[in-house]
Design an enzyme around this catalytic site. Structure first.
Site, PDB file in Angstrom:
ATOM      1  CG  HIS C 116       9.201  48.237  37.615  1.00  0.00           C
ATOM      2  ND1 HIS C 116       8.904  49.959  37.276  1.00  0.00           N
ATOM      3  CD2 HIS C 116       8.403  47.397  38.623  1.00  0.00           C
ATOM      4  CE1 HIS C 116       7.836  49.695  38.111  1.00  0.00           C
ATOM      5  NE2 HIS C 116       7.903  48.686  39.123  1.00  0.00           N
ATOM      6  CG  ASP C 193      15.430  49.336  36.557  1.00  0.00           C
ATOM      7  OD1 ASP C 193      16.328  48.330  37.980  1.00  0.00           O
ATOM      8  OD2 ASP C 193      14.081  49.070  36.573  1.00  0.00           O
ATOM      9  CD  GLN C 196      13.135  42.928  41.701  1.00  0.00           C
ATOM     10  OE1 GLN C 196      13.660  41.942  42.689  1.00  0.00           O
ATOM     11  NE2 GLN C 196      11.761  43.623  41.748  1.00  0.00           N
ATOM     12  CE  LYS C 219      11.731  47.322  44.061  1.00  0.00           C
ATOM     13  NZ  LYS C 219      10.582  46.533  43.641  1.00  0.00           N
ATOM     14  CB  CYS C 357       4.796  47.845  38.172  1.00  0.00           C
ATOM     15  SG  CYS C 357       4.232  48.513  39.454  1.00  0.00           S
TER      16      CYS C 357
HETATM   17  C1  LIG Z   1      13.100  45.897  38.162  1.00  0.00           C
HETATM   18  C2  LIG Z   1      12.312  47.723  39.200  1.00  0.00           C
HETATM   19  N1  LIG Z   1      12.490  48.332  38.481  1.00  0.00           N
HETATM   20  C3  LIG Z   1      12.180  49.969  39.142  1.00  0.00           C
HETATM   21  C4  LIG Z   1      11.531  49.397  40.160  1.00  0.00           C
HETATM   22  C5  LIG Z   1      10.674  50.519  40.879  1.00  0.00           C
HETATM   23  O1  LIG Z   1      11.387  50.753  41.931  1.00  0.00           O
HETATM   24  P1  LIG Z   1      11.215  51.578  43.277  1.00  0.00           P
HETATM   25  O2  LIG Z   1       9.332  51.673  43.348  1.00  0.00           O
HETATM   26  O3  LIG Z   1      11.734  51.902  44.506  1.00  0.00           O
HETATM   27  O4  LIG Z   1      11.624  53.936  42.786  1.00  0.00           O
HETATM   28  C6  LIG Z   1      10.980  48.177  40.557  1.00  0.00           C
HETATM   29  C7  LIG Z   1       9.918  47.851  41.822  1.00  0.00           C
HETATM   30  O5  LIG Z   1       8.994  48.387  42.314  1.00  0.00           O
HETATM   31  C8  LIG Z   1      11.446  46.807  39.909  1.00  0.00           C
HETATM   32  O6  LIG Z   1      11.270  46.166  40.881  1.00  0.00           O
END
Ligand SMILES: Cc1ncc(COP(=O)(O)O)c(C=O)c1O
Ligand SMILES: Cc1ncc(COP(=O)(O)O)c(C=O)c1O
Lengths: 153, 399, 399, 153
Positions: C116, C193, C196, C219, C357
């Site tokens: 991401h 991270d 998910q 999430k 993203c």
């Molecule tokens: C795998 C992953 N990493 C990081 C993020 C970033 O999370 P956030 O936008 O809640 O900071 C997301 C979701 O947008 C994600 O799916």
């Protein structure tokens, strides 16, 4: 209980006339304790002899009624005691006001120090009541002649 | 004073026996703000910016409407100048981080003696990093800034002045207009920390002509987890992005990434969507009552409190400027502020005791801590009466 | 599938005619989470850490309890290792910012091809700043990592590996245990991270032995505006604070400031108090149902969807690994993902279309965008049936 | 209306068989428009003669049905027109789908282009419908021989 019940006569009297409120010029162990949140700020001075007996004790500094009276009662409770007894009392005291596990036996040891039990319900004030005790802990663990610093957050 | 209809909108304030006098730390929330968030979660919740389905598009529209609302509320030129942050602390860190590029060795950064740690430490860090100097505008014991030397303090080396609009310890309202004019006359920029003013005094960034301004939602009847940074478009454009991640990019490859335009450039990641919705409703709430009305309620409370405090002989008000909002720091001769705090609580009176995140203010007055009562539009004279009753009791108790 | 009792707890999901299949972007919230926050605002709201009055102390206790809850939930050793952030994006930026001090020219930072943007851009920036190399673990078309070369990729120069547990585009579950072992064998650190995975797969940071791990509240059935960073105490202690401000200091003077201990050191400013309360309730919700149950519901949905998708001749699933969570990216031969998105919406089906993203994932598959359906424990086969109905309609429409 | 009503026959047909879907080798003005959110990515090519008439026009690239059909209808609406008329039509079109202020007169000028009016209700898709128009705007403002870049966010 309400906050008012915390401020019992004994606490008020020790706050007003703290016992052993002095600097020891010939201290063997010194510790400095601060509570940055309240600004409580105390030194504790111990004079420990060869037999590990706390021959003399003093504390000075400034702080709220809870920290000051707790320091005062600390000094009068451990003066003349062996450092291992002082350390044990310290553990009992900290347990009393930070947990629900204090035993009857331990309370008996604490004696009048149990008037601080009510502080337990005021988490922010727990740090006031334990400040000088934490300094004591640090002083007892320190080397002779050293001044240690502790901070409760 | 005629604010019964306001009081009724605050469920915590309506609680029997509670006198909440810690609004400078955080405000209670009116039902409309709480309900707006609850309903949003229950009926309309979805992500913003990216979903092409109806729920997400509606969510995005509502979210963007709040940006427009805030633009209007603070009088910004464009929505691009309104950045959502998680609070004032993040906003200031963002500015300090981005502005650091414009600061070199020997430059000067100016703050006041009574800054909140949030508007001191980030600048102290940048000053250290860049070998710049941190210059302090001192205060009188009244809490007013000493501006006699202002031509020396703000000089050719000054790059930025980071200054609170209102002190959270003393309530002093600073003459920011004067300082902004002075700063601009030599080409320095000004950041206004409006945490303690935005829900008390009308503000217009365009007429103030400040370069940056920030505040936290939770101090203006809004939710936690949300704040606002205003910045002039031209300056924000020149600054590097702060956090990197989703939503703030244009194109990404492993070799190189390019960033989105304002305001997205500074809003990495999933934003605090529901907090933004809540903040919008808080701004509505303030506008509906009107800042003039709010400020007149608080002024009346302030005057009443200062008058009543005279009954307490050993009470000393810290910072007695005439030019202040409804914030009073005080001490009692024999009782430590923390004892005052705990004992007031036993009367149902919630005041604050401590250094209020401004140790330099404490250092000025040479105290470890103060007790502080602060007012919002939902307070009444009864709250003050109860406080005075408690203080009289405490005074006697400690003789 | 037996999740009716779960479905009933989600007011948005219960909406007539809505089929929400975008949980990988953000989850809907159960009533218990929404109500916990509403009640907190209406009954108990006050600031934390600093108020000595009852309301604030209770608020502080509740707030700290959530830290303990999260420590237990992810299996951390100590509450000091649990830092509240405003989301995963901030958590990763915090780590990259603090870890930068340990990276020098020529060092290597490893990510995967499907990160991401939140877990790519902060590392890309640090790599540039420090003249370090950004090394990419590539994927097969299945979405699985190519680990044949792992001994070359993770080598003596590697300082940190920043890797997703599960891809938000493909749903691939990566073999992080293997990577962590490999990393530690040469002294590199690993950030997971877990955005998910945390609400889909049980996680235990102590048995994983990862050095950092992060996720976002929104999430995992929690509110927006809150996230968690886990870090090993020893590492967090070595890292510089990220944001500076109130609550994270010990002593402050104009000359010098010292910082508080963990976790406060990394939590500058008024925290997202109510969001923390909401997150605590979300963790309760997950624990009550159980991650095994959640994961079995989602597995069943995934299998059903993949089976039903076979009915759509021009549909291509992107990334067909066996080892995945309930996330399916797909394309239709003749319809652009955005058209699919808008048209699905007209059937009440909320799916996502775009680059999610992760433009580097798009680049791997040489597509501009994909459509994505993702599941949570509140989805049912009916949602998938409706999606398939919509896709058949769209396929025919675009021939 | 629902999203389905957006995809009228005319849009579907222009998506399937876009008009003027070609690169002009002898273009005088070229612009490249991308929508990073969707990945829509188009070039527009204009051949403007000495009298400022758009003699020939082409566009190519890839994108969704809305962006492609909008591009296709754009090209067939402005081919052979004076650049000032093209520019006016562009303003009318952008007004139509981004505001509620579109006049009857303006709609008459737009003619069949008004089938995009419904896009207004889909804010995220507005960028698709306007992408090639924004590229046109940029091309018309560019110098001869230059290729300009625009991005809708
Ligand atoms: C795998 C992953 N990493 C990081 C993020 C970033 O999370 P956030 O936008 O809640 O900071 C997301 C979701 O947008 C994600 O799916
Ligand atoms: C004057 C001032 N500045 C900055 C802050 C920091 O705001 P926050 O903690 O919401 O980030 C506060 C409040 O704590 C404040 O009173």
């Amino acid at each position: 209980m309400t906050g008012r019940d915390l401020y019992q006569d004994m606490i008020m009297s020790h706050n007003k006339k703290p016992r052993n409120f002095k600097k020891l010029e010939d201290a063997t162990h010194i510790a400095h304790g601060v509570n940055p949140l309240c600004g409580d700020d105390f030194y504790i001075y111990l004079k420990v002899n060869e037999d590990n007996i706390i021959e003399d004790i003093g504390f000075d500094g400034s702080g709220c009624a809870i920290s000051k009276s707790s320091g005062s009662l600390l000094t009068s409770s451990i003066i003349g005691k062996h450092i291992s007894d002082a350390s044990e009392l310290k553990d009992c005291f900290i347990e009393l006001i930070t947990s629900d596990n204090s035993t009857e036996e331990s309370k008996q040891k604490l004696g009048k120090l149990t008037i601080f039990e009510g502080v337990k319900d005021y988490p922010i004030r727990v740090k006031c009541a334990t400040l000088v005790w934490r300094a004591l802990e640090s002083a007892l663990e320190s080397k002779v002649g050293e001044t240690t610093e502790i901070s409760t957050e | 004073m005629n604010n019964e209809s306001i009081v009724k909108q605050f469920p915590v304030i309506e609680k029997e026996g509670l006198h909440y006098l810690d609004s400078a730390a955080t405000c209670q929330k009116p039902n409309c703000v709480i309900d707006a968030m609850t309903n949003f979660y229950k009926e309309e919740y979805a992500t913003v910016h990216r979903g092409i389905y109806d729920l997400s598009q509606k969510s995005t529209i509502k979210y963007n409407n709040v940006r427009r609302q805030i633009k209007d509320f603070i009088g910004a030129k464009s929505e691009k100048e309104v950045i959502f942050t998680r609070g004032a602390t993040e906003a200031i860190n963002l500015v300090a981080n981005g502005f650091a590029a414009f600061i070199s060795e020997g430059d000067e950064i100016v703050v006041t003696e009574t800054e909140h740690h949030a508007n001191l430490l980030p600048w102290q860090k940048i000053a250290k990093q860049k070998k710049a100097k941190l210059i302090v505008i001192p205060i009188l014991d009244s809490g007013d800034l000493i501006l006699d030397n202002i031509d020396k303090i703000i000089n050719q080396n000054t790059k930025i002045i980071a200054i609170q609009h209102v002190s959270n310890v003393l309530g002093t309202i600073h003459p920011i207009e004067t300082i902004i004019k002075k700063a601009h006359s030599i080409g320095a920029k000004v950041l206004i920390d409006a945490c303690q003013s935005v829900s008390h005094i009308p503000i217009n960034v365009m007429s103030l002509d400040c370069d940056f301004l920030c505040f936290s939602g939770h101090k203006c009847y809004g939710p936690t987890g949300i704040g606002v940074l205003y910045g002039k478009e031209e300056l924000l454009n020149k600054m590097e992005p702060y956090q990197l991640g989703g939503d703030m990019i244009r194109t990404v490859t492993f070799e190189e990434s390019t960033f989105a335009e304002l305001p997205m450039k500074f809003e990495a990641g999933t934003p605090p969507i529901v907090e933004v919705i809540g903040l919008g409703e808080a701004i509505n709430f303030i506008k509906k009552i009107g800042l003039e009305k709010i400020s007149s309620i608080e002024k009346e409370l302030l005057e009443y409190a200062l008058k009543e405090f005279k009954k307490i002989k050993t009470l000393k008000v810290i910072g007695d400027t005439k030019n202040k909002t409804g914030v009073i720091s005080f001490t009692l001769e024999n009782a430590h502020p923390h004892d005052i705090g705990t004992l007031c609580d036993s009367f149902g009176v919630a005041i604050r005791a401590g250094h209020h995140c401004s140790q330099t203010t404490m250092q000025h007055y040479n105290v470890a801590a103060t007790a502080r009562a602060s007012f919002a539009c939902y307070n009444t004279k009864k709250d003050i009466d109860k406080l005075v009753e408690a203080l009289l009791y405490i005074e006697e108790m400690f003789e």
